[in-house]
Design a protein around this motif. Sequence first.
Motif, PDB file in Angstrom:
ATOM      1  N   GLY A  44     -39.693  36.372  70.063  1.00  0.00           N
ATOM      2  CA  GLY A  44     -40.262  36.487  68.726  1.00  0.00           C
ATOM      3  C   GLY A  44     -39.760  37.673  67.938  1.00  0.00           C
ATOM      4  O   GLY A  44     -40.259  37.947  66.848  1.00  0.00           O
ATOM      5  N   ASP A  45     -38.777  38.381  68.475  1.00  0.00           N
ATOM      6  CA  ASP A  45     -38.258  39.563  67.782  1.00  0.00           C
ATOM      7  C   ASP A  45     -37.621  39.228  66.436  1.00  0.00           C
ATOM      8  O   ASP A  45     -37.561  40.065  65.554  1.00  0.00           O
ATOM      9  N   ARG A  46     -37.175  38.008  66.281  1.00  0.00           N
ATOM     10  CA  ARG A  46     -36.506  37.599  65.046  1.00  0.00           C
ATOM     11  C   ARG A  46     -37.452  36.890  64.079  1.00  0.00           C
ATOM     12  O   ARG A  46     -37.037  36.320  63.083  1.00  0.00           O
ATOM     13  N   ALA A  47     -38.749  36.918  64.377  1.00  0.00           N
ATOM     14  CA  ALA A  47     -39.720  36.173  63.570  1.00  0.00           C
ATOM     15  C   ALA A  47     -39.721  36.619  62.112  1.00  0.00           C
ATOM     16  O   ALA A  47     -39.797  35.788  61.206  1.00  0.00           O
ATOM     17  N   TYR A  48     -39.648  37.930  61.873  1.00  0.00           N
ATOM     18  CA  TYR A  48     -39.661  38.400  60.486  1.00  0.00           C
ATOM     19  C   TYR A  48     -38.395  37.953  59.755  1.00  0.00           C
ATOM     20  O   TYR A  48     -38.463  37.508  58.611  1.00  0.00           O
ATOM     21  N   ASP A  49     -37.249  38.049  60.412  1.00  0.00           N
ATOM     22  CA  ASP A  49     -35.998  37.598  59.791  1.00  0.00           C
ATOM     23  C   ASP A  49     -36.052  36.112  59.471  1.00  0.00           C
ATOM     24  O   ASP A  49     -35.602  35.677  58.406  1.00  0.00           O
ATOM     25  N   THR A  50     -36.625  35.339  60.377  1.00  0.00           N
ATOM     26  CA  THR A  50     -36.770  33.898  60.157  1.00  0.00           C
ATOM     27  C   THR A  50     -37.696  33.627  58.982  1.00  0.00           C
ATOM     28  O   THR A  50     -37.423  32.757  58.147  1.00  0.00           O
ATOM     29  N   TYR A  51     -38.775  34.392  58.900  1.00  0.00           N
ATOM     30  CA  TYR A  51     -39.728  34.260  57.792  1.00  0.00           C
ATOM     31  C   TYR A  51     -39.056  34.563  56.451  1.00  0.00           C
ATOM     32  O   TYR A  51     -39.194  33.808  55.487  1.00  0.00           O
ATOM     33  N   VAL A  52     -38.305  35.650  56.392  1.00  0.00           N
ATOM     34  CA  VAL A  52     -37.624  36.033  55.147  1.00  0.00           C
ATOM     35  C   VAL A  52     -36.591  34.977  54.766  1.00  0.00           C
ATOM     36  O   VAL A  52     -36.492  34.579  53.594  1.00  0.00           O
ATOM     37  N   ASP A  53     -35.823  34.482  55.742  1.00  0.00           N
ATOM     38  CA  ASP A  53     -34.835  33.432  55.468  1.00  0.00           C
ATOM     39  C   ASP A  53     -35.508  32.161  54.966  1.00  0.00           C
ATOM     40  O   ASP A  53     -35.016  31.510  54.043  1.00  0.00           O
ATOM     41  N   HIS A  54     -36.647  31.812  55.571  1.00  0.00           N
ATOM     42  CA  HIS A  54     -37.382  30.619  55.144  1.00  0.00           C
ATOM     43  C   HIS A  54     -37.869  30.759  53.706  1.00  0.00           C
ATOM     44  O   HIS A  54     -37.714  29.833  52.904  1.00  0.00           O
ATOM     45  N   LEU A  55     -38.446  31.920  53.383  1.00  0.00           N
ATOM     46  CA  LEU A  55     -38.923  32.119  52.009  1.00  0.00           C
ATOM     47  C   LEU A  55     -37.783  32.041  51.006  1.00  0.00           C
ATOM     48  O   LEU A  55     -37.934  31.444  49.937  1.00  0.00           O
ATOM     49  N   ALA A  56     -36.661  32.640  51.343  1.00  0.00           N
ATOM     50  CA  ALA A  56     -35.517  32.614  50.429  1.00  0.00           C
ATOM     51  C   ALA A  56     -35.015  31.189  50.212  1.00  0.00           C
ATOM     52  O   ALA A  56     -34.649  30.814  49.092  1.00  0.00           O
ATOM     53  N   ALA A  57     -35.019  30.376  51.267  1.00  0.00           N
ATOM     54  CA  ALA A  57     -34.499  29.012  51.174  1.00  0.00           C
ATOM     55  C   ALA A  57     -35.496  28.035  50.553  1.00  0.00           C
ATOM     56  O   ALA A  57     -35.124  27.210  49.722  1.00  0.00           O
ATOM     57  N   ARG A  58     -36.754  28.125  50.940  1.00  0.00           N
ATOM     58  CA  ARG A  58     -37.742  27.123  50.533  1.00  0.00           C
ATOM     59  C   ARG A  58     -38.643  27.549  49.380  1.00  0.00           C
ATOM     60  O   ARG A  58     -39.182  26.707  48.673  1.00  0.00           O
ATOM     61  N   HIS A  59     -38.852  28.854  49.230  1.00  0.00           N
ATOM     62  CA  HIS A  59     -39.758  29.367  48.207  1.00  0.00           C
ATOM     63  C   HIS A  59     -39.109  30.554  47.499  1.00  0.00           C
ATOM     64  O   HIS A  59     -39.560  31.695  47.637  1.00  0.00           O
ATOM     65  N   PRO A  60     -38.049  30.314  46.727  1.00  0.00           N
ATOM     66  CA  PRO A  60     -37.283  31.424  46.148  1.00  0.00           C
ATOM     67  C   PRO A  60     -38.067  32.321  45.193  1.00  0.00           C
ATOM     68  O   PRO A  60     -37.710  33.477  45.012  1.00  0.00           O
ATOM     69  N   GLY A  61     -39.145  31.863  44.631  1.00  0.00           N
ATOM     70  CA  GLY A  61     -39.907  32.676  43.689  1.00  0.00           C
ATOM     71  C   GLY A  61     -40.917  33.609  44.332  1.00  0.00           C
ATOM     72  O   GLY A  61     -41.507  34.458  43.669  1.00  0.00           O
ATOM     73  N   ILE A  62     -41.124  33.461  45.629  1.00  0.00           N
ATOM     74  CA  ILE A  62     -42.138  34.260  46.316  1.00  0.00           C
ATOM     75  C   ILE A  62     -41.475  35.429  47.031  1.00  0.00           C
ATOM     76  O   ILE A  62     -40.520  35.249  47.793  1.00  0.00           O
ATOM     77  N   ALA A  63     -41.993  36.622  46.789  1.00  0.00           N
ATOM     78  CA  ALA A  63     -41.466  37.815  47.459  1.00  0.00           C
ATOM     79  C   ALA A  63     -42.095  37.931  48.843  1.00  0.00           C
ATOM     80  O   ALA A  63     -43.301  37.767  48.999  1.00  0.00           O
ATOM     81  N   PRO A  64     -41.291  38.204  49.868  1.00  0.00           N
ATOM     82  CA  PRO A  64     -41.857  38.337  51.218  1.00  0.00           C
ATOM     83  C   PRO A  64     -42.689  39.607  51.353  1.00  0.00           C
ATOM     84  O   PRO A  64     -42.429  40.611  50.681  1.00  0.00           O
ATOM     85  N   VAL A  65     -43.686  39.561  52.225  1.00  0.00           N
ATOM     86  CA  VAL A  65     -44.465  40.766  52.509  1.00  0.00           C
ATOM     87  C   VAL A  65     -43.577  41.720  53.294  1.00  0.00           C
ATOM     88  O   VAL A  65     -42.587  41.301  53.893  1.00  0.00           O
ATOM     89  N   ASP A  66     -43.944  42.994  53.305  1.00  0.00           N
ATOM     90  CA  ASP A  66     -43.135  43.939  54.071  1.00  0.00           C
ATOM     91  C   ASP A  66     -43.285  43.657  55.567  1.00  0.00           C
ATOM     92  O   ASP A  66     -44.203  42.963  56.000  1.00  0.00           O
ATOM     93  N   GLU A  67     -42.357  44.179  56.349  1.00  0.00           N
ATOM     94  CA  GLU A  67     -42.305  43.844  57.768  1.00  0.00           C
ATOM     95  C   GLU A  67     -43.562  44.260  58.515  1.00  0.00           C
ATOM     96  O   GLU A  67     -44.066  43.521  59.365  1.00  0.00           O
ATOM     97  N   ARG A  68     -44.100  45.417  58.192  1.00  0.00           N
ATOM     98  CA  ARG A  68     -45.316  45.884  58.880  1.00  0.00           C
ATOM     99  C   ARG A  68     -46.480  44.929  58.628  1.00  0.00           C
ATOM    100  O   ARG A  68     -47.191  44.538  59.554  1.00  0.00           O
ATOM    101  N   ALA A  69     -46.682  44.533  57.383  1.00  0.00           N
ATOM    102  CA  ALA A  69     -47.768  43.614  57.049  1.00  0.00           C
ATOM    103  C   ALA A  69     -47.564  42.258  57.738  1.00  0.00           C
ATOM    104  O   ALA A  69     -48.533  41.623  58.170  1.00  0.00           O
ATOM    105  N   PHE A  70     -46.303  41.826  57.837  1.00  0.00           N
ATOM    106  CA  PHE A  70     -46.009  40.570  58.519  1.00  0.00           C
ATOM    107  C   PHE A  70     -46.458  40.615  59.978  1.00  0.00           C
ATOM    108  O   PHE A  70     -47.124  39.708  60.463  1.00  0.00           O
TER     109      PHE A  70
END
Length: 87
Positions: A44-70
Amino acid sequence: MRCPLSVDPSSRAATDMAPGMPAAIQWMTRRARSVSWYITSLMGDRAYDTYVDHLAARHPGIAPVDERAFWVARYREQEANPGARCC
């Protein structure tokens, strides 16, 4: 921050080697990177990177939360809904 060895084994960075490097060293380097990528993905070490990539691809208008909050939200969710896990 991503581990320098946690490279997707199919990416160009995983196959770029010094031209004069012996084939055995190239093979071992590729395998080490593949194992590292697999373990970091499995744990699960790459979970945040996967989350950010998913948001960029599927929800481009939504800013990702910072890594700590994630990670705080992820661990809270795991504690609230343990599911199948060893510990």
